[in-house]
Design an enzyme around this catalytic site. Structure first.
Site, PDB file in Angstrom:
ATOM      1  N   SER A   1       0.843  -1.198   0.000  1.00 31.84           N
ATOM      2  CA  SER A   1       0.000   0.000   0.000  1.00 31.84           C
ATOM      3  C   SER A   1       0.873   1.239   0.000  1.00 31.84           C
ATOM      4  CB  SER A   1      -0.907   0.028   1.236  1.00 31.84           C
ATOM      5  OG  SER A   1      -1.597   1.259   1.335  1.00 31.84           O
TER       6      SER A   1
ATOM      7  N   TYR B   1      -2.190  -0.779  10.191  1.00 27.65           N
ATOM      8  CA  TYR B   1      -2.301  -1.043   8.754  1.00 27.65           C
ATOM      9  C   TYR B   1      -1.067  -0.551   8.012  1.00 27.65           C
ATOM     10  CZ  TYR B   1      -4.010  -0.848   3.956  1.00 27.65           C
ATOM     11  OH  TYR B   1      -4.148  -1.011   2.600  1.00 27.65           O
TER      12      TYR B   1
END
Length: 256
Positions: A147, A164
Site C-alpha cells: 500500500s 495497517y
C-alpha cells in the site's frame, strides 16, 4: 514473439486471496481476461462465490474457497483443495487485508495483532504454502498487495491506522527479501502499492477526507476499477520475467 503474447496466461492458474471484491476482484478479472483460471478465497465464502459466478458468466474456469488468512491449517487446506481442483498454482496474489482505525495511544493490542496476523502473517503463510509447490516446479509468480500507506507516513487526519500502514511496510520488505531468497528457484516475487481506491476498506476515509485526498494527488483523482489491472497483469506474465523484488506504486503520484 509478438509482444502481446508476453501478456497471455492461457493454461495457467491463479490463487487470489480476498478475490471476492475490490482490488482482489479487479485483479482476478484482469488475469482471467488473459486466459487464466481463477481460484478465489477469503474469510467470507459467499463473497467469493458471488464473484466466481460473475467470472463463470464470462466463461472463466473458477472456484471459490473459504479461508481465514490468519489460520495456518485453513491456508494449507485451501492450497491442497486448489491443487486437487486445478492441478497447480502458477500465480499467487496475496491481496487479503484488514485495517483498524484508532489513535496510537488508544489502539487495543488485539486490534494491532489482528491486523498483523492477516496482513503480514497471512501473506507469509500463504506464500510459504504455495511457494513450496512453486519451488518444486522451479516456476511461479507471487504478487503481494502492499500500500502507499506503507511507503509514506500520513497525518492522522488523513490516515489514522498505524497497524495497517506498518503492516503494509512489512509486506513491501517481505516482498524484496523473499524475492532475493527464491530467485534461484525461478520464483518471482513482486508487489503493488495501491494508493486510494474506492473499496469497503477506504469508504470511511473517503467519506471524511475524499476531496482533500483528490486535491493533493498529482493526478487529481483516486484509482478507478481499471487502474490496477495492467500492473497486475504485467507482474503475472512473462512480460515481467526480468523483474523481481519490486514494489510498484499505483497511486496517481501520491507517494512522490
Amino acid at each position: 514473439m509478438n509482444t502481446f503474447d508476453l501478456f497471455q496466461l492461457r493454461g495457467q492458474v491463479a490463487l487470489v486471496t480476498g478475490g471476492g471484491r475490490g482490488l482482489g476482484f479487479q485483479i482476478s478479472e484482469a488475469l482471467s481476461d488473459a486466459g487464466c483460471a481463477i481460484a478465489l478465497c477469503s474469510r467470507k465464502l459467499e463473497t467469493c462465490e458471488d464473484a466466481a459466478q460473475v467470472l463463470k458468466s464470462k466463461g472463466v474456469d473458477t472456484k471459490a474457497y473459504q479461508c481465514d488468512l490468519g489460520n495456518e491449517e485453513d491456508i494449507n487446506r485451501v492450497v491442497n483443495d486448489v491443487i486437487e481442483d486445478f492441478g497447480k498454482i502458477d500465480i499467487l496474489v496475496n491481496n487479503s487485508g484488514t485495517t483498524w482505525g484508532a489513535n496510537v495511544e488508544s489502539m487495543p493490542l488485539e486490534a494491532w495483532e489482528k491486523v498483523m496476523r492477516v496482513n503480514v502473517t497471512g501473506t507469509f503463510l500463504m506464500s510459504q504454502a504455495v511457494g513450496r509447490l512453486m519451488i518444486e516446479l522451479a516456476s511461479g509468480k507471487i504478487i503481494n498487495i502492499a500500500s502507499a500507506a506503507g511507503l509514506k507516513a500520513e497525518p492522522p487526519e488523513v490516515l489514522n491506522a498505524i497497524g495497517y500502514s506498518t503492516s503494509k511496510a512489512a509486506v513491501a520488505h517481505f516482498t524484496r527479501d523473499l524475492a532475493r531468497k527464491w530467485a534461484h528457484h525461478g520464483v518471482y516475487v513482486n508487489a503493488i502499492a495501491p494508493g486510494i481506491f474506492p473499496t469497503k476498506m477506504t469508504k470511511a476515509v473517503l467519506d471524511r477526507t475524499g476531496d482533500a485526498i483528490v486535491e493533493k494527488n498529482p493526478l487529481n483523482r483516486i484509482g478507478d476499477e481499471d487502474a490496477i489491472k495492467g500492473t497486475a497483469l504485467l507482474l503475472a506474465t512473462e512480460a515481467s520475467d526480468f523483474m523481481t523484488g519490486q514494489v510498484l506504486s499505483v497511486d496517481g503520484g501520491s507517494t512522490l
